[in-house]
Write an enzyme that holds these catalytic residues in place. Structure first.
Site, PDB file in Angstrom:
ATOM      1  N   GLU A  38       0.860  -1.202   0.000  1.00 36.49           N
ATOM      2  CA  GLU A  38       0.000   0.000   0.000  1.00 36.49           C
ATOM      3  C   GLU A  38       0.897   1.252   0.000  1.00 36.49           C
ATOM      4  OE1 GLU A  38      -2.079   0.053   3.740  1.00 36.49           O
ATOM      5  OE2 GLU A  38      -3.420   1.700   3.165  1.00 36.49           O
ATOM      6  N   LYS A 109      -9.533   2.268  -1.723  1.00 38.42           N
ATOM      7  CA  LYS A 109      -9.732   1.572  -0.441  1.00 38.42           C
ATOM      8  C   LYS A 109     -11.124   1.872   0.116  1.00 38.42           C
ATOM      9  CE  LYS A 109      -7.121   0.875   3.858  1.00 38.42           C
ATOM     10  NZ  LYS A 109      -5.864   1.277   4.544  1.00 38.42           N
ATOM     11  N   CYS A 144      -5.192  -3.472   2.534  1.00 40.61           N
ATOM     12  CA  CYS A 144      -4.858  -3.511   3.960  1.00 40.61           C
ATOM     13  C   CYS A 144      -6.082  -3.737   4.858  1.00 40.61           C
ATOM     14  CB  CYS A 144      -4.081  -2.252   4.331  1.00 40.61           C
ATOM     15  SG  CYS A 144      -3.109  -2.478   5.829  1.00 40.61           S
ATOM     16  N   VAL A 171      -0.289  -2.684  10.625  1.00 34.63           N
ATOM     17  CA  VAL A 171       0.314  -2.294  11.897  1.00 34.63           C
ATOM     18  C   VAL A 171      -0.160  -3.174  13.060  1.00 34.63           C
ATOM     19  CG1 VAL A 171       0.775   0.109  11.300  1.00 34.63           C
ATOM     20  CG2 VAL A 171      -1.469  -0.520  12.195  1.00 34.63           C
TER      21      VAL A 171
HETATM   22  C1  ACM Z   1      -3.969  -0.054   7.191  1.00 33.99           C
HETATM   23  O1  ACM Z   1      -5.084  -0.140   6.670  1.00 33.99           O
HETATM   24  N1  ACM Z   1      -2.967   0.554   6.587  1.00 33.99           N
HETATM   25  C2  ACM Z   1      -3.708  -0.675   8.482  1.00 33.99           C
END
Ligand code: ACM
Length: 264
Positions: A38, A109, A144, A171
């Site tokens: 990402e 996203k 992510c 994370v």
């Molecule tokens: C994330 O969505 N970068 C944890």
């Protein structure tokens, strides 16, 4: 066909260095599909929207245009996270780039994580699967934090995905409890390219966990990276093997579904 995920540590704000690393990997890695993390050109933890705008591009104009050229020249499918600037909208996006340019597209996203809501706009276009007959492969994307929503991968599987690509800057340390199940319950390959290392900005230290992975469609690992090193993982896959969803003579994980009982 061969698929690879590249795990590296983008240096925040250094578009030139990060992009030359990405472009170099695109040329060198001998795989049909190559996935990067990402926000791989820019880094992750933007101070504000203006800073993200300065590190953005319009799709197929700058670094993503160079990737398109490499994809077309070398016949590789390449997926990489970037900040997409649509003029009035800004997205945490991934570019899915095919050798035939007319198939290339971006994903925005859907589930924005933590402070991303103050930087990026919400997706309006949702999920899509690109069917690329030249290589007999159907590919969908999430980014992510989307992994926490089983509906995302399910939607892509129902749209016909063989492979779900997940560029990531993870994370937390819990995601790989879940991702094997996304592969198994949908009978799809599921590939995560995560970054590693720390970003210390905005009075916060974010630690990214590496561990990039290529899950087989039965949930097992075909390849897994270390937690803290630059690394390329690679696996041999056969996308057409995901398409028959039955696993015995009576059961089929898609036609056995009873959506009228599901409140989603
Ligand atoms: C994330 O969505 N970068 C944890």
């Amino acid at each position: 066909m061969k698929i690879s995920a590249v795990q590296f540590m983008p240096e925040f704000g250094n578009l030139e260095n990060n992009s030359s690393k990405i472009l170099n990997y695109c040329e060198k890695i001998n795989s049909d599909i190559i996935l990067f993390p990402e926000l791989a050109f820019s880094g992750y933890d933007f101070k504000n929207r203006q800073e993200a705008i300065e590190l953005s591009e319009k799709f197929n104009t700058k670094y993503t245009k160079r990737i398109q050229e490499i994809s077309s020249d070398l016949n590789k499918i390449i997926c990489v996270g970037f900040v997409e600037n649509l003029g009035d909208k800004l997205h945490n996006a991934s570019a899915l780039i095919f050798p035939k340019k007319e198939f290339s597209e971006t994903y925005h996203k859907v589930h924005l994580f933590f402070r991303e809501r103050f930087i990026f706009d919400e997706s309006q276009k949702g999920f899509n699967v690109v069917k690329y007959a030249d290589m007999d492969v159907n590919i969908g994307q999430i980014i992510c934090y989307d992994w926490r929503f089983p509906e995302a991968t399910r939607t892509l599987a129902l749209l016909g995905a063989d492979i779900v690509l997940c560029p990531a800057n993870l994370v937390t340390t819990v995601w790989d409890i879940s991702t094997p199940s996304r592969a198994l319950e949908n009978k799809v390959y599921f590939v995560v390219a995560n970054r590693f290392g720390d970003e210390n900005r905005n009075d916060t230290n974010l630690h990214f966990n590496g561990g990039s992975v290529i899950h087989n469609f039965n949930g097992s690992n075909l390849a897994k990276a270390s937690l803290d090193k630059e690394e390329v993982i690679i696996a041999e896959i056969e996308p057409s093997n995901t398409r028959k969803k039955s696993f015995n003579e009576f059961n089929d994980i898609f036609s056995d579904r009873r959506p009228k009982f599901y409140s989603i």
